[in-house]
Scaffold this motif. Structure first.
Motif, PDB file in Angstrom:
ATOM      1  N   LEU A 109       0.828  -1.203   0.000  1.00 12.04           N
ATOM      2  CA  LEU A 109       0.000   0.000   0.000  1.00 12.04           C
ATOM      3  C   LEU A 109       0.864   1.255   0.000  1.00 12.04           C
ATOM      4  N   THR A 110       1.987   1.207   0.707  1.00 12.71           N
ATOM      5  CA  THR A 110       2.923   2.333   0.691  1.00 12.71           C
ATOM      6  C   THR A 110       3.426   2.591  -0.728  1.00 12.71           C
ATOM      7  N   GLY A 111       3.871   1.519  -1.398  1.00 15.07           N
ATOM      8  CA  GLY A 111       4.335   1.664  -2.770  1.00 15.07           C
ATOM      9  C   GLY A 111       3.255   2.194  -3.680  1.00 15.07           C
ATOM     10  N   PHE A 112       2.036   1.707  -3.502  1.00 17.07           N
ATOM     11  CA  PHE A 112       0.911   2.135  -4.327  1.00 17.07           C
ATOM     12  C   PHE A 112       0.653   3.627  -4.175  1.00 17.07           C
ATOM     13  N   ILE A 113       0.672   4.112  -2.921  1.00 15.24           N
ATOM     14  CA  ILE A 113       0.380   5.523  -2.668  1.00 15.24           C
ATOM     15  C   ILE A 113       1.538   6.418  -3.092  1.00 15.24           C
ATOM     16  N   VAL A 114       2.744   6.036  -2.711  1.00 14.36           N
ATOM     17  CA  VAL A 114       3.915   6.882  -2.953  1.00 14.36           C
ATOM     18  C   VAL A 114       4.198   7.036  -4.443  1.00 14.36           C
ATOM     19  N   SER A 115       3.931   6.010  -5.232  1.00 16.86           N
ATOM     20  CA  SER A 115       4.269   6.054  -6.653  1.00 16.86           C
ATOM     21  C   SER A 115       3.360   6.974  -7.454  1.00 16.86           C
ATOM     22  N   PHE A 119       8.794   9.176  -8.509  1.00 15.28           N
ATOM     23  CA  PHE A 119       9.302   8.257  -9.524  1.00 15.28           C
ATOM     24  C   PHE A 119       9.662   6.899  -8.924  1.00 15.28           C
ATOM     25  N   PHE A 120       9.491   5.844  -9.721  1.00 15.37           N
ATOM     26  CA  PHE A 120       9.694   4.476  -9.262  1.00 15.37           C
ATOM     27  C   PHE A 120      11.074   4.279  -8.655  1.00 15.37           C
ATOM     28  N   ASP A 121      12.124   4.663  -9.370  1.00 16.07           N
ATOM     29  CA  ASP A 121      13.489   4.416  -8.912  1.00 16.07           C
ATOM     30  C   ASP A 121      13.744   5.039  -7.543  1.00 16.07           C
ATOM     31  N   ALA A 122      13.364   6.308  -7.401  1.00 11.26           N
ATOM     32  CA  ALA A 122      13.622   7.016  -6.145  1.00 11.26           C
ATOM     33  C   ALA A 122      12.850   6.386  -4.997  1.00 11.26           C
ATOM     34  N   ALA A 123      11.584   6.057  -5.240  1.00 10.58           N
ATOM     35  CA  ALA A 123      10.752   5.481  -4.182  1.00 10.58           C
ATOM     36  C   ALA A 123      11.259   4.096  -3.778  1.00 10.58           C
ATOM     37  N   PHE A 124      11.667   3.274  -4.741  1.00 10.27           N
ATOM     38  CA  PHE A 124      12.135   1.926  -4.432  1.00 10.27           C
ATOM     39  C   PHE A 124      13.415   1.973  -3.594  1.00 10.27           C
ATOM     40  N   ILE A 125      14.354   2.787  -4.014  1.00 12.45           N
ATOM     41  CA  ILE A 125      15.631   2.878  -3.304  1.00 12.45           C
ATOM     42  C   ILE A 125      15.423   3.430  -1.896  1.00 12.45           C
ATOM     43  N   LEU A 126      14.555   4.416  -1.770  1.00 13.26           N
ATOM     44  CA  LEU A 126      14.322   5.039  -0.476  1.00 13.26           C
ATOM     45  C   LEU A 126      13.685   4.067   0.517  1.00 13.26           C
ATOM     46  N   LEU A 127      12.711   3.280   0.043  1.00 19.21           N
ATOM     47  CA  LEU A 127      11.956   2.401   0.936  1.00 19.21           C
ATOM     48  C   LEU A 127      12.632   1.053   1.161  1.00 19.21           C
ATOM     49  N   LEU A 128      13.642   0.741   0.359  1.00 20.86           N
ATOM     50  CA  LEU A 128      14.281  -0.570   0.485  1.00 20.86           C
ATOM     51  C   LEU A 128      14.943  -0.752   1.852  1.00 20.86           C
ATOM     52  N   SER A 129      15.552   0.305   2.375  1.00 20.78           N
ATOM     53  CA  SER A 129      16.208   0.180   3.681  1.00 20.78           C
ATOM     54  C   SER A 129      15.200  -0.173   4.773  1.00 20.78           C
ATOM     55  N   LEU A 130      13.982   0.330   4.624  1.00 21.26           N
ATOM     56  CA  LEU A 130      12.942   0.012   5.596  1.00 21.26           C
ATOM     57  C   LEU A 130      12.561  -1.460   5.536  1.00 21.26           C
ATOM     58  N   ILE A 131      12.359  -1.995   4.335  1.00 25.68           N
ATOM     59  CA  ILE A 131      11.885  -3.374   4.257  1.00 25.68           C
ATOM     60  C   ILE A 131      12.995  -4.377   4.588  1.00 25.68           C
ATOM     61  N   ALA A 148       6.107  -7.037  -2.843  1.00 33.95           N
ATOM     62  CA  ALA A 148       5.005  -6.176  -2.426  1.00 33.95           C
ATOM     63  C   ALA A 148       5.294  -4.717  -2.770  1.00 33.95           C
ATOM     64  N   LEU A 149       6.518  -4.270  -2.494  1.00 29.22           N
ATOM     65  CA  LEU A 149       6.889  -2.885  -2.770  1.00 29.22           C
ATOM     66  C   LEU A 149       6.964  -2.612  -4.265  1.00 29.22           C
ATOM     67  N   ALA A 150       7.711  -3.430  -4.985  1.00 19.83           N
ATOM     68  CA  ALA A 150       7.955  -3.180  -6.410  1.00 19.83           C
ATOM     69  C   ALA A 150       6.670  -3.209  -7.222  1.00 19.83           C
ATOM     70  N   ILE A 151       5.789  -4.169  -6.951  1.00 18.43           N
ATOM     71  CA  ILE A 151       4.552  -4.283  -7.728  1.00 18.43           C
ATOM     72  C   ILE A 151       3.585  -3.160  -7.361  1.00 18.43           C
ATOM     73  N   GLY A 152       3.576  -2.748  -6.088  1.00 14.62           N
ATOM     74  CA  GLY A 152       2.765  -1.589  -5.737  1.00 14.62           C
ATOM     75  C   GLY A 152       3.217  -0.345  -6.473  1.00 14.62           C
ATOM     76  N   LEU A 153       4.519  -0.165  -6.573  1.00 14.70           N
ATOM     77  CA  LEU A 153       5.080   0.999  -7.265  1.00 14.70           C
ATOM     78  C   LEU A 153       4.788   0.985  -8.760  1.00 14.70           C
ATOM     79  N   ILE A 154       5.056  -0.141  -9.427  1.00 12.89           N
ATOM     80  CA  ILE A 154       4.921  -0.179 -10.887  1.00 12.89           C
ATOM     81  C   ILE A 154       3.461  -0.162 -11.325  1.00 12.89           C
ATOM     82  N   THR A 155       2.570  -0.736 -10.513  1.00  9.93           N
ATOM     83  CA  THR A 155       1.155  -0.743 -10.896  1.00  9.93           C
ATOM     84  C   THR A 155       0.608   0.676 -10.931  1.00  9.93           C
ATOM     85  N   THR A 156       0.883   1.443  -9.878  1.00 10.67           N
ATOM     86  CA  THR A 156       0.438   2.833  -9.874  1.00 10.67           C
ATOM     87  C   THR A 156       1.131   3.634 -10.964  1.00 10.67           C
ATOM     88  N   HIS A 157       2.414   3.388 -11.139  1.00  4.55           N
ATOM     89  CA  HIS A 157       3.187   4.104 -12.155  1.00  4.55           C
ATOM     90  C   HIS A 157       2.578   3.932 -13.551  1.00  4.55           C
TER      91      HIS A 157
END
Length: 462
Positions: A109-115, A119-131, A148-157
């Motif tokens: 859900l975080t990836g879905f909202i944030v994307s 941008f995908f690259d920035a959001a993925f790199i930023l949130l990776l340390s958390l997961i 969960a993160l990557a698919i949430g990001l790319i689907t919204t993107h």
């Protein structure tokens, strides 16, 4: 001289083949490939030289004129949220609400909202340390959380405006942004959950994945997850509010247009003005800056300059795609195809077009790697057909094009390597979580569109 439908289809096939070969084999930038493809299409379809150049210019300028402002504003909003730390705060908020046992859902859900704005690259790199930390602390397979993160990001993107791809699709097909946005959120949530959470849990149970709790990151500091939420930074609630503010304004304008009978009333004019995509995003950016500027180290002028650099790369591809579509439209292929489909009924025509548009977009996505290029090209191809064919839902056709841009990401896609390198996955693991997960998400969205197609003409906006 007007060419026959068979000749036009052959010309179109040659132009598409030319674009793909130049991008995939000869590594030509999509901007040049699409412009040269426009010339190839025009020459093969027997257009006059001066008509080809005129359509390229008008298509390029017309496309950027209608969506250029909103692309820049969307990038600025995303950069404000990114630099202020709102992205991480949103993730921390959702994790606290759902609990660690439901961490894949919270991360998705975080990836879905944030994307939506980031941008995908920035959001993925930023949130990776958390997961990484969530995986170790909660003993949740790392690949489950990455999926969960990557698919949430790319689907919204790929599906939800104001990201450039779906915005271009909506513009090319002349769609009502409010209705397009409403249905895109519904189908994108379904695709994100199935491809990101359900499938992510499945591959997390496979041998080799089930016991991998970010094991490749031996240098990871064991910081508590709660420390990712700073008391001094902007809250996650504020970040979510700022993301959805322009979306709500656009939807309000659409509702006003559908419910207020007196189109000359002050209330209608005000809501229609505020609901305009450019005005709604401008309000969102101004509110975001007023509330977040104290958390941003760079000046607003520097931030806008940086966003302009990002926008430039999108502009040249978008404009070239508009030029390509303009030449295709000028050949008359859309009119000829519609005449050949005159015997179709609304439901069958809509269903077939949904599947065809998804397939074309998916093939282009797999062939040349870029979601945005796939969406720009496919919507340019289908625009003249959708505009002339009655009884089909342009909104569902547009969403089918977007759905095709989600999956089938191969090593020719930069996103593939972002997931691979920053997650320290093998190629097999990257294919498992990113390629297959995205494809499942896209197919889920397609299935939702097929169901919605049976209610076209009944549900509002379809």
């Amino acid at each position: 001289m007007t060419a026959s439908l068979g000749w036009l289809l052959g010309s179109f096939a040659v132009a598409i083949f030319f674009v793909l070969i130049t991008i995939v084999v000869f590594k030509v930038h999509p901007f040049l490939s699409l412009l040269l493809g426009s010339i190839v299409m025009g020459l093969c379809s027997k257009m006059a030289f001066n008509d080809i150049s005129a359509k390229i210019a008008s298509g390029f300028g017309g496309t950027l004129g209608s969506i250029g402002i909103i692309i820049v504003l969307g990038i600025i909003l995303g950069e404000l949220l990114h630099q202020s730390g709102c992205t991480g705060q949103i993730a921390g908020l959702l994790l606290r609400i759902t609990g660690e046992k439901r961490a894949p859902f919270a991360i998705n859900l975080t990836g879905f909202i944030v994307s939506i704005p980031v941008f995908f690259d920035a959001a993925f790199i930023l949130l990776l340390s958390l997961i990484k930390q969530v995986s170790r602390k909660g003993k949740i397979p790392f690949i489950t959380l990455v999926t969960a993160l990557a698919i949430g990001l790319i689907t919204t993107h790929a599906v939800v405006i104001p990201t450039p791809g779906p915005l271009i699709v909506a513009n090319n097909l002349n769609l009502n942004l409010g209705y397009f946005l409403f249905y895109s959120l519904i189908v994108a949530i379904a695709g994100s959950l199935v491809g990101g959470v359900v499938y992510g849990r499945l591959i997390g149970s496979l041998p080799g994945n089930a016991t991998d709790f970010a094991n490749n990151f031996d240098d990871l500091e064991e910081n508590p997850v709660s420390q990712t939420v700073s008391k001094d930074g902007p809250s996650g609630e504020l970040g979510i509010f700022l993301i959805f503010l322009p979306i709500v304004i656009i939807l309000a304008g659409t509702i006003a247009a559908a419910t207020i009978a007196d189109k000359t009333s002050t209330s209608y004019r005000v809501l229609a003005f505020l609901g305009d995509k450019n005005i709604a995003l401008l309000i969102g950016v101004l509110v975001a800056y007023l509330l977040l500027h104290g958390h941003i180290r760079t000046s607003f002028s520097e931030l806008i300059s940086k966003c302009g650099e990002h926008a430039g790369a999108i502009f040249i591809i978008t404009g070239a795609g508009g030029a390509f579509g303009s030449v295709i439209n000028a050949t008359g292929i859309g009119k000829a195809l519609v005449e050949s489909m005159s015997g179709w009924t609304g439901t069958s025509a809509g269903l077939l077009l949904i599947i065809v548009c998804f397939a074309i977009s998916q093939i282009l996505r797999a062939a040349q790697g870029s979601t945005t290029v796939a969406l720009v090209t496919t919507s340019s191809i289908m625009a003249p057909i959708v505009a002339r064919l009655s009884g089909v839902s342009p909104v569902l056709i547009g969403l089918a094009i977007c759905a095709g841009g989600i999956g089938c990401s191969l090593p020719n896609d930069s996103g593939f390597w972002v997931v691979n390198r920053f997650s320290r996955f093998s190629i097999k693991q990257t294919m498992q979580c990113w390629t297959i997960g995205g494809t499942i998400s896209g197919l889920t969205v397609l299935a939702c569109l097929v169901v919605l197609n049976f209610f076209a003409g009944v549900l509002p906006g379809l």
